[in-house]
Design an enzyme around this catalytic site. Structure first.
Site, PDB file in Angstrom:
ATOM      1  N   GLU A  96       0.834  -1.191   0.000  1.00  0.00           N
ATOM      2  CA  GLU A  96       0.000   0.000   0.000  1.00  0.00           C
ATOM      3  C   GLU A  96       0.875   1.249   0.000  1.00  0.00           C
ATOM      4  O   GLU A  96       2.019   1.246   0.453  1.00  0.00           O
ATOM      5  CB  GLU A  96      -0.933   0.006   1.204  1.00  0.00           C
ATOM      6  CG  GLU A  96      -0.204   0.059   2.508  1.00  0.00           C
ATOM      7  CD  GLU A  96      -1.083  -0.364   3.676  1.00  0.00           C
ATOM      8  OE1 GLU A  96      -1.926  -1.257   3.502  1.00  0.00           O
ATOM      9  OE2 GLU A  96      -0.909   0.193   4.759  1.00  0.00           O
ATOM     10  N   CYS A 138       3.291   8.399   1.255  1.00  0.00           N
ATOM     11  CA  CYS A 138       3.948   7.406   2.112  1.00  0.00           C
ATOM     12  C   CYS A 138       4.217   6.155   1.273  1.00  0.00           C
ATOM     13  O   CYS A 138       3.306   5.595   0.669  1.00  0.00           O
ATOM     14  CB  CYS A 138       3.031   7.098   3.296  1.00  0.00           C
ATOM     15  SG  CYS A 138       3.720   5.910   4.438  1.00  0.00           S
ATOM     16  N   CYS A 145       7.385  -7.195   6.690  1.00  0.00           N
ATOM     17  CA  CYS A 145       8.609  -6.669   7.297  1.00  0.00           C
ATOM     18  C   CYS A 145       9.192  -7.733   8.224  1.00  0.00           C
ATOM     19  O   CYS A 145       8.453  -8.444   8.899  1.00  0.00           O
ATOM     20  CB  CYS A 145       8.317  -5.399   8.086  1.00  0.00           C
ATOM     21  SG  CYS A 145       9.802  -4.638   8.792  1.00  0.00           S
ATOM     22  N   CYS A 149       8.179  -5.721  14.934  1.00  0.00           N
ATOM     23  CA  CYS A 149       7.668  -4.826  15.987  1.00  0.00           C
ATOM     24  C   CYS A 149       6.244  -5.265  16.353  1.00  0.00           C
ATOM     25  O   CYS A 149       5.414  -5.500  15.466  1.00  0.00           O
ATOM     26  CB  CYS A 149       7.672  -3.379  15.504  1.00  0.00           C
ATOM     27  SG  CYS A 149       9.305  -2.834  14.951  1.00  0.00           S
ATOM     28  N   CYS A 152       2.903  -3.440  15.081  1.00  0.00           N
ATOM     29  CA  CYS A 152       2.845  -3.096  13.653  1.00  0.00           C
ATOM     30  C   CYS A 152       2.310  -4.261  12.830  1.00  0.00           C
ATOM     31  O   CYS A 152       2.787  -5.393  12.956  1.00  0.00           O
ATOM     32  CB  CYS A 152       4.249  -2.720  13.177  1.00  0.00           C
ATOM     33  SG  CYS A 152       4.357  -2.479  11.400  1.00  0.00           S
ATOM     34  N   CYS A 369      -0.039   1.153   9.254  1.00  0.00           N
ATOM     35  CA  CYS A 369       0.917   0.553   8.352  1.00  0.00           C
ATOM     36  C   CYS A 369       0.658  -0.934   8.097  1.00  0.00           C
ATOM     37  O   CYS A 369       0.724  -1.738   9.015  1.00  0.00           O
ATOM     38  CB  CYS A 369       2.260   0.779   9.052  1.00  0.00           C
ATOM     39  SG  CYS A 369       3.669  -0.094   8.510  1.00  0.00           S
TER      40      CYS A 369
END
Ligand code: SAH
Ligand code: SF4
Length: 390
Positions: A96, A138, A145, A149, A152, A369
């Site tokens: 995205e 963005c 990822c 974290c 997230c 995110c």
């Protein structure tokens, strides 16, 4: 023929690589610059529309296939003007990219980046006007990822793969399709899915393409790369780009044990090591590094946390952006109540830090995110986020 550039997607070639490509095919070198101009200056990928090129070269370019390796699968529009583009890649992976209108009434200098504007809006100083036409984008750098974290959505999903430089640049091309006629892309923030410095080579190449004076020519000062703190890559980044690109550090805690619990990367590069690298980052002395601090209820929002953070950052040329956590699925973590956010900010300000609360934007199109993509990957896709708590 040793033509290293032929291993790159055509969208990834810099002017010198296009010159090598055309001369290898017996065209004069300046034709390479012309191809780059069409692609990156005007975002024209159809060789037939490249009117100043000879027919033979157009045919060779057509055989090469210049189209960006991504398309818009869906645009989610928010009532505040935010547009979240769900982008589908050639292998059907989805990422995205988000467009955020920023107010034109704060056009008061080079340092006035997107974060500043959003923060000022949050504080009620700069209401968006009808004439506002600047847009901040963005950008994502990975599918998922690897950094893990806990707050997230991308981290919870894990790393599927890196994006190529062409896929990063393609997000900017696609953004132009979603811009209104009176809007112009002004800032880029590498704060979408993924850790940009974990995908160093593609991120660096994309930055070179996007800032090239023959192409879009975005000022590096208008670009911010956000990192969770990969120290060797941060050093390399500072050296290679001379500190010209804006830097945001996802800190989220001032205590090592607590930061490691939120962000596993802290076990490899603890806070002191990371902040030493931030101090080495060769940025213009008049600019500030952004410290991102996602406020997670019960994890990093206490008075002690604020006090430690104030002490840690005292005297550093930084500004702190507090971001109340957007709730994500598969996690019970959430944002503090608003009075706690205000108290945390007040304590940092009292400690002498420049500190803003980032307004949540586009809540009604999807929250944090990576969340949109995760929703989109399930059969019963629910693109509208839950209302954040607090
Ligand atoms: N990987 C890079 C850039 C992408 S994340 C980094 O971590 O800096 C961009 C920012 O969004 C980071 O500061 C990250 O901590 C924040 N973020 C991630 N998930 C969030 C959530 N659920 N709520 C609020 N902020 C979040
Ligand atoms: Fe990765 Fe950044 Fe999310 Fe951490 S916050 S998991 S580094 S995208």
């Amino acid at each position: 023929m040793t033509d290293a550039s032929s291993t790159l997607h055509p969208l990834e070639r810099l002017p010198e690589e296009w010159r090598a490509w055309v001369t290898a095919r017996r065209h004069p070198a300046y034709r390479g610059d012309q191809v780059f101009d069409w692609l990156h200056g005007r975002r024209v990928a159809d060789p037939d529309r490249m009117t100043n090129l000879p027919a033979g070269l157009k045919r060779e370019l057509a055989a090469e296939g210049l189209a960006p390796p991504a398309l818009i699968a869906h645009v989610h529009r928010s009532s505040d003007g935010t547009r979240k583009l769900l982008v589908e890649l050639a292998d059907t992976s989805r990422i995205e990219t988000v467009l955020l209108p920023v107010s034109s009434s704060s056009e008061d200098g080079e340092d006035d980046d997107e974060d500043d504007v959003v923060a000022r809006e949050a504080q009620g100083h700069a209401a968006p006007t009808a004439s506002a036409a600047r847009v901040s984008q963005c950008i994502s750098t990975q599918v998922g990822c690897a950094m893990g974290c806990v707050f997230c959505a991308s981290g919870v999903a894990g790393l599927k793969r890196h994006l190529s430089a062409a896929e990063i640049v393609a997000q900017v091309w696609l953004a132009h399709e979603a811009l209104e006629p009176d809007e112009a892309l002004r800032n880029l923030v590498f704060m979408g899915m993924g850790e940009p410095l974990h995908n160093y080579d593609a991120t660096a190449r994309a930055l070179r393409l996007l800032t090239h004076s023959r192409g879009l020519g975005l000022s590096p000062r208008r670009i911010t790369v956000s990192t969770s703190g990969l120290v060797p890559e941060l050093d390399r980044f500072g050296t290679e780009f001379g500190g010209k690109v804006g830097l945001a550090i996802s800190l989220h805690q001032a205590d090592d044990a607590k930061r490691s619990a939120l962000m596993p990367v802290n076990q490899r590069y603890p806070i002191a090591t990371l902040l030493a690298a931030v101090r080495r980052y060769p940025m213009d002395r008049r600019r500030r590094v952004t410290i991102e601090y996602t406020l997670v209820a019960g994890q990093n929002d206490g008075d002690d946390d604020a006090r430690r953070l104030g002490r840690l950052l005292a005297g550093m040329p930084v500004k702190v952006n507090l971001i109340p956590m957007n709730p994500i699925e598969h996690s019970r973590l959430g944002p503090p109540a608003l009075p706690r956010v205000a108290e945390f900010q007040a304590r940092l300000q009292a400690a002498g830090l420049l500190c803003f609360v980032r307004r949540r934007r586009g809540d009604d199109v999807a929250a944090a995110c990576g969340q949109l993509v995760l929703a989109g990957e399930r059969p019963n896709a629910r693109f509208v986020s839950r209302q954040p708590r607090g």
